[in-house]
Design a protein around this motif. Structure first.
Motif, PDB file in Angstrom:
ATOM      1  N   ARG A 113     -13.123  27.711 -50.490  1.00 16.96           N
ATOM      2  CA  ARG A 113     -14.567  27.867 -50.705  1.00 16.96           C
ATOM      3  C   ARG A 113     -15.145  26.630 -51.392  1.00 16.96           C
ATOM      4  NH1 ARG A 113     -12.712  33.038 -51.970  1.00 16.96           N
ATOM      5  NH2 ARG A 113     -12.773  32.577 -54.208  1.00 16.96           N
ATOM      6  N   ALA A 114     -14.400  26.068 -52.334  1.00 19.01           N
ATOM      7  CA  ALA A 114     -14.877  24.872 -53.022  1.00 19.01           C
ATOM      8  C   ALA A 114     -15.066  23.723 -52.042  1.00 19.01           C
ATOM      9  CB  ALA A 114     -13.890  24.475 -54.120  1.00 19.01           C
ATOM     10  N   LEU A 115     -14.096  23.516 -51.166  1.00 22.79           N
ATOM     11  CA  LEU A 115     -14.205  22.430 -50.190  1.00 22.79           C
ATOM     12  C   LEU A 115     -15.327  22.702 -49.193  1.00 22.79           C
ATOM     13  CD1 LEU A 115     -10.453  21.591 -49.499  1.00 22.79           C
ATOM     14  CD2 LEU A 115     -12.061  20.378 -50.967  1.00 22.79           C
ATOM     15  N   ALA A 116     -15.483  23.950 -48.797  1.00 23.43           N
ATOM     16  CA  ALA A 116     -16.560  24.292 -47.866  1.00 23.43           C
ATOM     17  C   ALA A 116     -17.922  23.954 -48.460  1.00 23.43           C
ATOM     18  CB  ALA A 116     -16.488  25.771 -47.500  1.00 23.43           C
ATOM     19  N   SER A 117     -18.071  24.143 -49.767  1.00 20.93           N
ATOM     20  CA  SER A 117     -19.344  23.827 -50.421  1.00 20.93           C
ATOM     21  C   SER A 117     -19.620  22.333 -50.431  1.00 20.93           C
ATOM     22  CB  SER A 117     -19.347  24.367 -51.858  1.00 20.93           C
ATOM     23  OG  SER A 117     -18.508  23.593 -52.707  1.00 20.93           O
ATOM     24  N   LEU A 118     -18.575  21.535 -50.174  1.00 19.79           N
ATOM     25  CA  LEU A 118     -18.709  20.074 -50.119  1.00 19.79           C
ATOM     26  C   LEU A 118     -18.755  19.562 -48.687  1.00 19.79           C
ATOM     27  CD1 LEU A 118     -16.060  19.314 -52.875  1.00 19.79           C
ATOM     28  CD2 LEU A 118     -18.541  19.159 -53.142  1.00 19.79           C
ATOM     29  N   GLY A 119     -18.810  20.487 -47.730  1.00 17.89           N
ATOM     30  CA  GLY A 119     -18.891  20.099 -46.326  1.00 17.89           C
ATOM     31  C   GLY A 119     -17.554  19.870 -45.650  1.00 17.89           C
ATOM     32  N   GLY A 197     -15.306  14.087 -44.457  1.00 19.67           N
ATOM     33  CA  GLY A 197     -16.760  14.143 -44.508  1.00 19.67           C
ATOM     34  C   GLY A 197     -17.346  14.546 -45.838  1.00 19.67           C
ATOM     35  N   GLY A 198     -16.491  14.773 -46.845  1.00 16.61           N
ATOM     36  CA  GLY A 198     -16.971  15.136 -48.169  1.00 16.61           C
ATOM     37  C   GLY A 198     -17.135  13.923 -49.062  1.00 16.61           C
ATOM     38  N   PRO A 199     -17.415  14.120 -50.340  1.00 15.52           N
ATOM     39  CA  PRO A 199     -17.646  13.006 -51.258  1.00 15.52           C
ATOM     40  C   PRO A 199     -16.354  12.249 -51.594  1.00 15.52           C
ATOM     41  CG  PRO A 199     -17.666  15.083 -52.446  1.00 15.52           C
ATOM     42  CD  PRO A 199     -17.607  15.435 -50.988  1.00 15.52           C
ATOM     43  N   SER A 200     -16.492  10.973 -51.902  1.00 13.37           N
ATOM     44  CA  SER A 200     -15.351  10.175 -52.358  1.00 13.37           C
ATOM     45  C   SER A 200     -15.276  10.131 -53.883  1.00 13.37           C
ATOM     46  CB  SER A 200     -15.464   8.744 -51.820  1.00 13.37           C
ATOM     47  OG  SER A 200     -16.674   8.138 -52.237  1.00 13.37           O
ATOM     48  N   ASP A 201     -16.307  10.590 -54.545  1.00 16.59           N
ATOM     49  CA  ASP A 201     -16.358  10.669 -56.005  1.00 16.59           C
ATOM     50  C   ASP A 201     -15.677  11.962 -56.451  1.00 16.59           C
ATOM     51  OD1 ASP A 201     -17.015  10.918 -58.687  1.00 16.59           O
ATOM     52  OD2 ASP A 201     -19.132  10.466 -58.414  1.00 16.59           O
ATOM     53  N   PRO A 202     -14.727  11.906 -57.397  1.00 16.74           N
ATOM     54  CA  PRO A 202     -14.058  13.140 -57.807  1.00 16.74           C
ATOM     55  C   PRO A 202     -14.945  14.118 -58.566  1.00 16.74           C
ATOM     56  CG  PRO A 202     -13.287  11.290 -59.131  1.00 16.74           C
ATOM     57  CD  PRO A 202     -14.120  10.716 -58.030  1.00 16.74           C
ATOM     58  N   PRO A 204     -18.004  15.635 -58.120  1.00 20.44           N
ATOM     59  CA  PRO A 204     -18.476  16.842 -57.440  1.00 20.44           C
ATOM     60  C   PRO A 204     -17.335  17.756 -56.985  1.00 20.44           C
ATOM     61  CG  PRO A 204     -18.863  14.901 -56.079  1.00 20.44           C
ATOM     62  CD  PRO A 204     -18.466  14.413 -57.432  1.00 20.44           C
ATOM     63  N   VAL A 205     -16.183  17.179 -56.727  1.00 21.92           N
ATOM     64  CA  VAL A 205     -15.016  18.000 -56.359  1.00 21.92           C
ATOM     65  C   VAL A 205     -14.557  18.801 -57.567  1.00 21.92           C
ATOM     66  CG1 VAL A 205     -12.669  17.968 -55.438  1.00 21.92           C
ATOM     67  CG2 VAL A 205     -14.353  16.307 -54.608  1.00 21.92           C
ATOM     68  N   ILE A 206     -14.503  18.147 -58.721  1.00 17.14           N
ATOM     69  CA  ILE A 206     -14.148  18.841 -59.958  1.00 17.14           C
ATOM     70  C   ILE A 206     -15.103  20.004 -60.204  1.00 17.14           C
ATOM     71  CG2 ILE A 206     -14.100  18.603 -62.473  1.00 17.14           C
ATOM     72  CD1 ILE A 206     -13.064  15.713 -61.991  1.00 17.14           C
ATOM     73  N   ASP A 207     -16.395  19.747 -60.082  1.00 12.64           N
ATOM     74  CA  ASP A 207     -17.393  20.801 -60.319  1.00 12.64           C
ATOM     75  C   ASP A 207     -17.206  21.971 -59.362  1.00 12.64           C
ATOM     76  OD1 ASP A 207     -18.580  19.365 -62.361  1.00 12.64           O
ATOM     77  OD2 ASP A 207     -20.131  18.495 -61.079  1.00 12.64           O
ATOM     78  N   ALA A 208     -16.990  21.669 -58.081  1.00  6.67           N
ATOM     79  CA  ALA A 208     -16.879  22.719 -57.070  1.00  6.67           C
ATOM     80  C   ALA A 208     -15.635  23.561 -57.287  1.00  6.67           C
ATOM     81  CB  ALA A 208     -16.877  22.095 -55.676  1.00  6.67           C
ATOM     82  N   VAL A 209     -14.507  22.919 -57.582  1.00  9.64           N
ATOM     83  CA  VAL A 209     -13.259  23.660 -57.782  1.00  9.64           C
ATOM     84  C   VAL A 209     -13.342  24.510 -59.047  1.00  9.64           C
ATOM     85  CG1 VAL A 209     -10.783  23.453 -58.212  1.00  9.64           C
ATOM     86  CG2 VAL A 209     -11.876  21.979 -56.506  1.00  9.64           C
ATOM     87  N   GLU A 210     -13.859  23.930 -60.126  1.00  6.62           N
ATOM     88  CA  GLU A 210     -13.999  24.706 -61.357  1.00  6.62           C
ATOM     89  C   GLU A 210     -14.873  25.931 -61.130  1.00  6.62           C
ATOM     90  OE1 GLU A 210     -16.680  24.194 -65.154  1.00  6.62           O
ATOM     91  OE2 GLU A 210     -15.002  22.776 -65.285  1.00  6.62           O
ATOM     92  N   ARG A 211     -15.989  25.742 -60.445  1.00  5.65           N
ATOM     93  CA  ARG A 211     -16.921  26.844 -60.209  1.00  5.65           C
ATOM     94  C   ARG A 211     -16.238  27.997 -59.474  1.00  5.65           C
ATOM     95  NH1 ARG A 211     -20.655  23.767 -58.892  1.00  5.65           N
ATOM     96  NH2 ARG A 211     -20.251  23.659 -56.654  1.00  5.65           N
TER      97      ARG A 211
END
Length: 229
Positions: A113-119, A197-202, A204-211
């Motif tokens: 779900r976290a990755l899906a939120s990042l496209g 196709g997602g971000p290269s900056d960690p 937003p990934v950190i935020d999405a996974v934590e959420r």
């Protein structure tokens, strides 16, 4: 639920934060989550330290600028390039023989779900000869997420990594390390959030996974160091 954010100044101090987090969950029964970008390192599984090629593998990691460490959860060696995201979810247990698969399934769902939120449309599974091979992985044009688990009598740590960017550097060091350990590995099996196709900056990934790991739980946040990392 306790949420730890940030990264300690050294690898040793950073690893101690996660060990302390797990111990506290075992003592108090309060779950905890930590998602961050660790220092540049190769984390070896415990069994690898006893294998004939371990010294060569450690040397191969150091030659490429990666500090070798030994991790407590299971699985094969994993690289952290500086952009690779780690996650650790400590949960209390009353019977270490129960709940292993449920915890794995929950982690896979949360990461998906976290990755899906990042496209990134990641699906369960992994390509042949992937890093840290296991049945609890996510792939999208290559393996992106690996998950492992450590179970104690009072708590379990469900942990893993997300390859965000630096796919080439990740594959290069893992190829050298696995080669020294005489373990199969295909560099082309490595995917990344950025390549999918997602971000290269960690961050937003950190935020999405934590959420996703926290869900709707009430949280108490503790800060380690500065920033997301």
């Amino acid at each position: 639920m306790r949420v730890l954010r940030g990264r300690a100044a050294t690898i040793a101090a950073d690893r101690e934060r996660t060990r302390t987090m797990l111990a506290r969950t075992g003592e108090t029964g309060e779950p905890a989550v930590r998602v961050w970008a660790p220092h540049r390192q190769v984390a070896f599984g415990r069994r690898e330290a006893a294998e004939p090629g371990y010294d060569r593998a450690v040397a191969a990691a150091r030659e490429r600028g990666f500090d070798p460490v030994e991790r407590s959860v299971g699985g094969r060696a994993v690289a952290y390039t500086g952009s690779t995201v780690a996650f650790a979810h400590a949960v209390p247990v009353t019977d270490p023989r129960v709940g292993l698969d449920d915890r794995y399934d929950a982690a896979v769902g949360s990461l998906r779900r976290a990755l899906a939120s990042l496209g990134v449309d990641a699906v369960p599974g992994e390509p042949p000869d992937a890093f840290c091979p296991g049945s609890h992985s996510l792939q999208c044009e290559g393996k992106v997420v690996g998950i492992a688990q450590r179970v104690r009598t009072d708590a379990a740590l469900v942990a893993g990594c997300v390859v965000v960017a630096d796919r080439g550097a990740f594959a290069d060091v893992v190829d050298a390390v696995y080669g020294a350990l005489e373990q199969p590995f295909d560099p082309a099996s490595v995917g990344s959030v950025a390549a999918a196709g997602g971000p290269s900056d960690p961050d937003p990934v950190i935020d999405a996974v934590e959420r996703q790991l926290v869900g709707d739980a009430a949280t108490t946040v503790s800060r380690i160091g500065n920033g997301h990392t």
